[in-house]
Structure formats: structure tokens, C-alpha cells
Design an enzyme around this catalytic site. Structure first.
Site, PDB file in Angstrom:
ATOM      1  N   ASP A 143       7.736   1.814  37.671  1.00 22.21           N
ATOM      2  CA  ASP A 143       7.419   0.573  36.965  1.00 22.21           C
ATOM      3  C   ASP A 143       8.636  -0.338  37.101  1.00 22.21           C
ATOM      4  OD1 ASP A 143       6.116  -1.107  34.964  1.00 22.21           O
ATOM      5  OD2 ASP A 143       5.155   0.740  34.289  1.00 22.21           O
TER       6      ASP A 143
ATOM      7  N   ASP B  57       5.510  -5.035  36.115  1.00 23.86           N
ATOM      8  CA  ASP B  57       5.139  -5.391  34.755  1.00 23.86           C
ATOM      9  C   ASP B  57       5.105  -6.915  34.589  1.00 23.86           C
ATOM     10  OD1 ASP B  57       4.832  -4.309  31.975  1.00 23.86           O
ATOM     11  OD2 ASP B  57       6.619  -5.512  31.604  1.00 23.86           O
TER      12      ASP B  57
ATOM     13  N   GLU C  94       0.857  -6.434  37.445  1.00 24.87           N
ATOM     14  CA  GLU C  94       0.063  -6.624  36.232  1.00 24.87           C
ATOM     15  C   GLU C  94      -0.154  -8.121  36.035  1.00 24.87           C
ATOM     16  OE1 GLU C  94       0.310  -5.287  31.542  1.00 24.87           O
ATOM     17  OE2 GLU C  94       2.018  -6.248  32.468  1.00 24.87           O
TER      18      GLU C  94
ATOM     19  N   HIS D 237      -1.848   2.799  29.260  1.00 20.76           N
ATOM     20  CA  HIS D 237      -1.104   3.057  28.030  1.00 20.76           C
ATOM     21  C   HIS D 237      -1.172   1.906  27.027  1.00 20.76           C
ATOM     22  CE1 HIS D 237       1.245   0.649  30.694  1.00 20.76           C
ATOM     23  NE2 HIS D 237       2.064   0.355  29.724  1.00 20.76           N
ATOM     24  N   ASP D 238      -1.943   0.864  27.347  1.00 16.70           N
ATOM     25  CA  ASP D 238      -2.034  -0.297  26.457  1.00 16.70           C
ATOM     26  C   ASP D 238      -3.401  -0.467  25.819  1.00 16.70           C
ATOM     27  OD1 ASP D 238       0.600  -1.179  26.931  1.00 16.70           O
ATOM     28  OD2 ASP D 238      -0.008  -2.299  28.717  1.00 16.70           O
TER      29      ASP D 238
HETATM   30  C1  NOJ Z   1       2.914  -4.533  29.795  1.00 16.99           C
HETATM   31  C2  NOJ Z   1       3.111  -3.074  29.543  1.00 16.99           C
HETATM   32  O1  NOJ Z   1       2.018  -2.377  30.079  1.00 16.99           O
HETATM   33  C3  NOJ Z   1       3.237  -2.914  28.045  1.00 16.99           C
HETATM   34  O2  NOJ Z   1       3.215  -1.559  27.669  1.00 16.99           O
HETATM   35  C4  NOJ Z   1       4.507  -3.580  27.611  1.00 16.99           C
HETATM   36  O3  NOJ Z   1       4.608  -3.526  26.203  1.00 16.99           O
HETATM   37  C5  NOJ Z   1       4.538  -5.043  28.066  1.00 16.99           C
HETATM   38  N1  NOJ Z   1       4.110  -5.225  29.411  1.00 16.99           N
HETATM   39  C6  NOJ Z   1       5.922  -5.624  27.957  1.00 16.99           C
HETATM   40  O4  NOJ Z   1       6.748  -5.118  28.961  1.00 16.99           O
END
Ligand code: NOJ
Length: 537
Positions: free
Chosen positions: A105, A207, A272, A337-338
Site C-alpha cells: 500500500d 491510497d 483507490e 477493510h473499509d
Molecule cells: C483509504 C483507506 O482504505 C482507509 O483505510 C484509510 O483510512 C484512508 N484511505 C486514509 O488513508
């Protein structure tokens, strides 16, 4: 490692949340040694393993863990909780020996507020690193420079008493935004990529790719059109993020990152990004495809109960296919994970586990790179974490993400750690050992599909064509390459008889037998009836 420049198109990517996969030293936190010990589970070269091709690790860098690693305090090292550089090197080598690629990442939008760069930057307005972050004066009445709301809620600006300016943070105040308009910072971040590629890392999940450059004039965001959205997506949805997200110049920064990544053979990037399909595909770089190799395609993670229908899913698949520039490659994500675990998102009537089987078939037979979130292959569900064990700081601003980050379930006793796990386990009846022994389990289905996919050119890189005119509740499509032609028939309803009839009609349609035409090519049929795999030949 065999030479396969397009591994990122053909392979299955498995996301590991490092804190939660396997602990090797009993501190209750997963680590890299633990992953090394579990590599055979992921791919031992036989159908007994999951058959994945690449691991994406959520951040493994030193970090105060304000956002569990997405607040990096050193981009070129490993957090002691996870191991050290030597263990990372060993992991890369041992993964490569099994043909597994490693994706790290990369967190370019912000560092930790404890990163030495930021400490230096905030030390004085004259600091040589002042401009590595985004600092601005207050408005005359003392308020922040603009109205931007941080993703986790609250103003995106934090006042620094010592130097009398605000700094920008699109996430927590412990995550100050880096300034990608500063050439020195850009060079330094490029060197971070080179540092890891020299160590053998095969790619980067990037990210918050869609925020690294903002409106240089820092103008206000306009208010949201749909004020109700805030109820679902938190305070940040009170605004349209026209000035601080998807700013057009980001593609230039993306192209520069691509140039750096291309200095090394067979590397990849997946970014992302959020927005409409038309917006997402911009990040591939247009006709030249000189941007990201892949830009995350998230519609399937935004599906809750009501939307898990054949018609909705087909519309999302076809929409992305249609938007892609020529030659660009799709990808699909069911969980990460989000977001809530897939099963928990579609479990309103208690049939989430059955739906997970249809989802597995969908994910592993569509045209595009599948991303599998650890534990989804077992049907792990959201875990109801007691208040006194909650960890995710984002919960203070909206939905906490602990329920989908709980430890991997290996055995009836857990098997993740010999100590107290950092988050509680879910339902341990659902575990690797037990599902490995059951040919009908979700894990066995994932394994069969993954290995079948490995042997099928049609599934790995064939064309996709949806079958029109299917009955309500059925999504069917063909995948073809040369004379290999596969048909996937997915039943999103629980009406088995209707499904048998529908599948027959679809089969005839695809074969051409409904109007007397001859069947063309080899046909293998993949059909899921709310989870039951009818045939996998
Ligand atoms: C996206 C990530 O997937 C998330 O877990 C994170 O909190 C935010 N970006 C900030 O980096």
C-alpha cells in the site's frame, strides 16, 4: 518466478490486513512472519491451496497507528509490530518462490503528523520542508482557509498555534496532507517507490489517489445536492468534493508515477479512486493507457440487501465495461477493510451465506482482476465488537471499521494467535480447518473456482458478453477465448425450479440450439443457484 508481464490482469489478488491475518509472536497482532508461515494456504502450487497470484498488504510501515498504518511515519521501513526489513525481504523471496507477487500500500496523500518531514515542516514557517505540506493563513476572522470537510468529519484544517497557520488534513488531523505541487516532495515519493521495487515489490495499491492534488486556489466545495447522503456517508457527504477530489491535474501526477513504476519490469499500480465509471476510467490514462494499470471499481462493495439483484449487478458490470478505454482492463472488489463484510451487507433475510457463493462465482468468472479480502473466502461476517474493545479512531466521526477487520479464523480455537487477539474473533465455527474438510464449503468453492480459472484462458483473459433476455433474477454471461467458451449462469433468487428452467433456456440460447444452430466451441458451464454450484466441469 515465471515471466508473466500481465500477471495483474490474469491473477487473483488477495488483500491481507496485516494486523489480522496471522500472529507469530503471541502479542495478538498479526505480523509478516505469520504471513510467511501461512503462504502455503495461499498458494502451494496445488488445488489444496487457495490458488491466489498476488497479496496486497494494507500498510506495513512504521506508524503511530492513528489510522492503523494509513498514517505513515517512515515510508522505507517496517513497523516493529509487523517485523523488520529483513523479514519483509524474506517474505518477498518466499512468496516469489511460490509464484505469488507482492503489492504494498503506497500512501501518497498524507503522512503521519509524527513523520520527521512533518515535524520539520511545522517547526517554522521558514523550514525547508514547510512547503512539503499544505499550510495556509487563517481568514481575517480566524477561520480556516476554506470550507472543506475531512473524510472522517470535521474541518479539514488544523490550527498550528506555534507557527500561526492552518495545515490541511483530508483525513484525521494526525494525517497532514503532503503537497504534491512541491517538486522535491514528488521526487522523494518517487524514490520511495524505487526503494521498494529494488527490494522486489511487484506493485502498489495507491491510497486516496483521487485527492493528491487539489484546487490550487483552494476554493470552497459547493454544498451537496442530496443532503440526506450525509446520513449514510457521514459529514463529508454534506459537500460535493469538486475542489478537493478528482482534480483534473491529478492525472499528470499519476502519469509521472507510472513512468517511475515502468523503470522496473512487470510492476503494476492499482489506485483507490471514487466517482462515476467515467471518472474512474480517466485514471487509466485515456487511449494511451499511460496512467494506472487498474483503478478500483467499487460498485459491488456498495451493494446492500435491496441492490443485490441480477439486474443491478449486471448494470454495474456492463456500465464499467462500456466506460473503459480500449485495451484497459477491469477489476472487481467485493470487500475490503473499509466496508461491512459482504455477507453482512446482504444478510437482511438471513441468506447472506448463500449469496456469498453466487458472489464468489461472479468475482472469479467476470472479465477483470478479482480482489479477494482475507476471510471472505470463509464467509466471515461483521463482528459485533464490544465497546471496550473498539479500536478504529474513525468511529468517533462515523462508522468504525473494526467489524470487518477481525482476526482470520483458522481453527475452532481461532488459530490466529497464542495471545489475546487485538480484536475479538467472529463465529469460530466458520474456519479454514473445518471448511477444508468439507467439499461443499465456501472455501472449497473458492479453491475450485480459483484453480479452474488458472487453467482457463477464457476466464483469465477472454471476452465478456452478457446474455440478454434472461428471466428476472438471472444474470448470465459468456467468456470466450479462441474456441474455449464458458457460460456462467447466476441465480440471484432462491427459486430453484425457475432457475433450472432459466439455466436450460440460457444454455440453448448460447448454444444456438433454440433455433437449430450448432453449438460452437467447447462449452463449460458454471452455474450457481443461490450458492449451489450446479456443475463445474
Ligand atoms: C483509504 C483507506 O482504505 C482507509 O483505510 C484509510 O483510512 C484512508 N484511505 C486514509 O488513508
Amino acid at each position: 518466478m515465471p515471466e508473466t508481464p500481465f500477471w495483474w490482469k490474469h491473477g487473483i489478488v488477495y488483500q491481507i490486513y496485516p494486523r489480522s491475518f496471522q500472529d507469530s509472536d503471541g502479542d495478538g497482532i498479526g505480523d509478516l512472519r505469520g504471513v510467511i508461515d501461512r503462504l502455503d494456504y495461499l498458494n502451494d502450487g496445488t488445488e489444496r491451496s487457495l490458488g491466489i497470484d498476488a497479496i496486497w498488504f494494507s500498510p506495513t510501515y512504521p506508524s503511530p497507528m492513528a489510522d492503523f498504518g494509513y498514517d505513515v511515519s517512515d515510508y522505507e521501513d517496517v513497523h516493529p509490530d509487523f517485523g523488520d526489513l529483513a523479514t519483509m525481504d524474506e517474505l518477498i523471496a518466499k512468496a516469489h518462490a511460490r509464484g505469488i507477487r507482492i503489492i504494498l500500500d503506497f500512501v501518497p496523500n498524507h503522512s503521519s503528523s509524527e513523520h520527521p518531514w512533518f515535524l520539520e515542516s511545522r517547526s517554522s514557517v521558514d523550514s525547508p520542508k514547510r512547503d512539503w505540506y499544505v499550510w495556509r493563513d487563517a481568514k481575517p476572522e480566524g477561520s480556516p482557509p476554506n470550507n472543506w470537510i475531512a473524510v472522517f468529519g470535521g474541518p479539514a484544517w488544523e490550527w498550528d498555534q506555534a507557527t500561526q497557520q492552518y495545515y490541511l488534513h483530508e483525513f484525521l488531523k494526525e494525517q497532514p496532507d503532503l503537497n504534491w505541487r512541491n517538486p522535491e516532495l514528488v521526487q522523494r515519493m518517487h524514490d520511495v517507490l524505487r526503494f521498494w521495487m529494488r527490494r522486489g515489490v511487484d506493485g502498489f495499491r495507491i491510497d486516496v489517489m483521487d485527492r493528491i492534488l487539489k484546487d490550487p486556489q483552494l476554493r470552497d466545495n459547493p454544498p451537496a445536492l442530496d443532503r440526506n447522503a450525509a446520513r449514510r456517508f457521514g459529514q463529508t457527504a454534506l459537500q460535493q468534493h469538486t475542489q478537493d477530489q478528482n482534480w483534473p491535474e491529478i492525472i499528470d501526477a499519476v502519469r509521472m508515477i507510472r513512468t517511475v513504476v515502468d523503470e522496473f519490469p512487470e510492476r503494476m499500480t492499482v489506485g483507490e479512486v471514487f466517482g462515476t465509471p467515467e471518472n474512474i476510467v480517466r485514471y487509466y490514462g485515456g487511449d494511451k493507457l499511460d496512467g494506472l494499470h487498474l483503478a478500483f471499481n467499487f460498485p459491488l462493495v456498495r451493494i446492500w440487501d435491496r441492490r443485490w439483484t441480477a439486474e443491478h449487478v449486471r448494470a454495474k458490470v456492463d456500465g464499467f465495461e462500456a466506460a473503459l478505454p480500449k485495451g484497459a482492463w477491469p477489476n472487481y472488489v467485493l470487500g475490503n477493510h473499509d466496508v461491512d463484510r459482504f455477507v453482512s451487507r446482504v444478510n437482511g433475510d438471513g441468506r447472506g451465506q448463500e449469496r456469498a457463493r453466487v458472489a464468489a462465482l461472479l468475482l472469479l468468472t467476470l472479465r477483470g482482476t478479482p480482489f479477494v479480502y482475507y476471510g471472505d473466502e470463509l464467509g466471515m461476517e461483521n463482528v459485533d465488537v464490544p465497546d471496550d474493545r473498539l479500536q478504529d479512531p474513525a468511529r468517533k466521526y462515523g462508522r468504525g471499521r473494526d467489524p470487518e477487520r477481525t482476526p482470520m479464523q483458522w481453527t475452532n480455537d481461532g488459530g490466529f494467535t497464542s495471545g489475546e487477539p487485538w480484536l475479538p474473533y467472529g463465529d469460530l465455527a466458520r474456519n479454514v480447518e473445518q471448511q477444508s474438510a468439507d467439499a461443499q464449503s465456501l472455501l472449497s468453492l473458492y479453491r475450485r473456482l480459483a484453480w479452474f480459472r488458472r487453467g482457463s484462458k477464457a476466464l483469465r483473459f477472454g471476452d465478456y458478453a452478457a446474455v440478454d433476455g434472461t428471466p428476472r433474477g438471472i444474470f448470465a454471461y459468456t467468456r470466450s477465448h479462441g474456441d474455449e467458451r464458458l457460460l456462467t449462469v447466476l441465480n440471484f433468487t432462491n427459486d430453484a425450479i425457475a432457475f433450472e428452467l432459466a439455466a436450460l433456456a440460457v444454455r440453448e440460447y448460447v448454444d444456438g440450439t433454440h433455433d437449430g444452430g450448432a453449438a460452437s466451441g467447447r462449452r463449460i458451464e458454471l452455474a450457481a443457484n443461490e450458492g449451489r454450484l450446479l456443475r463445474l466441469e
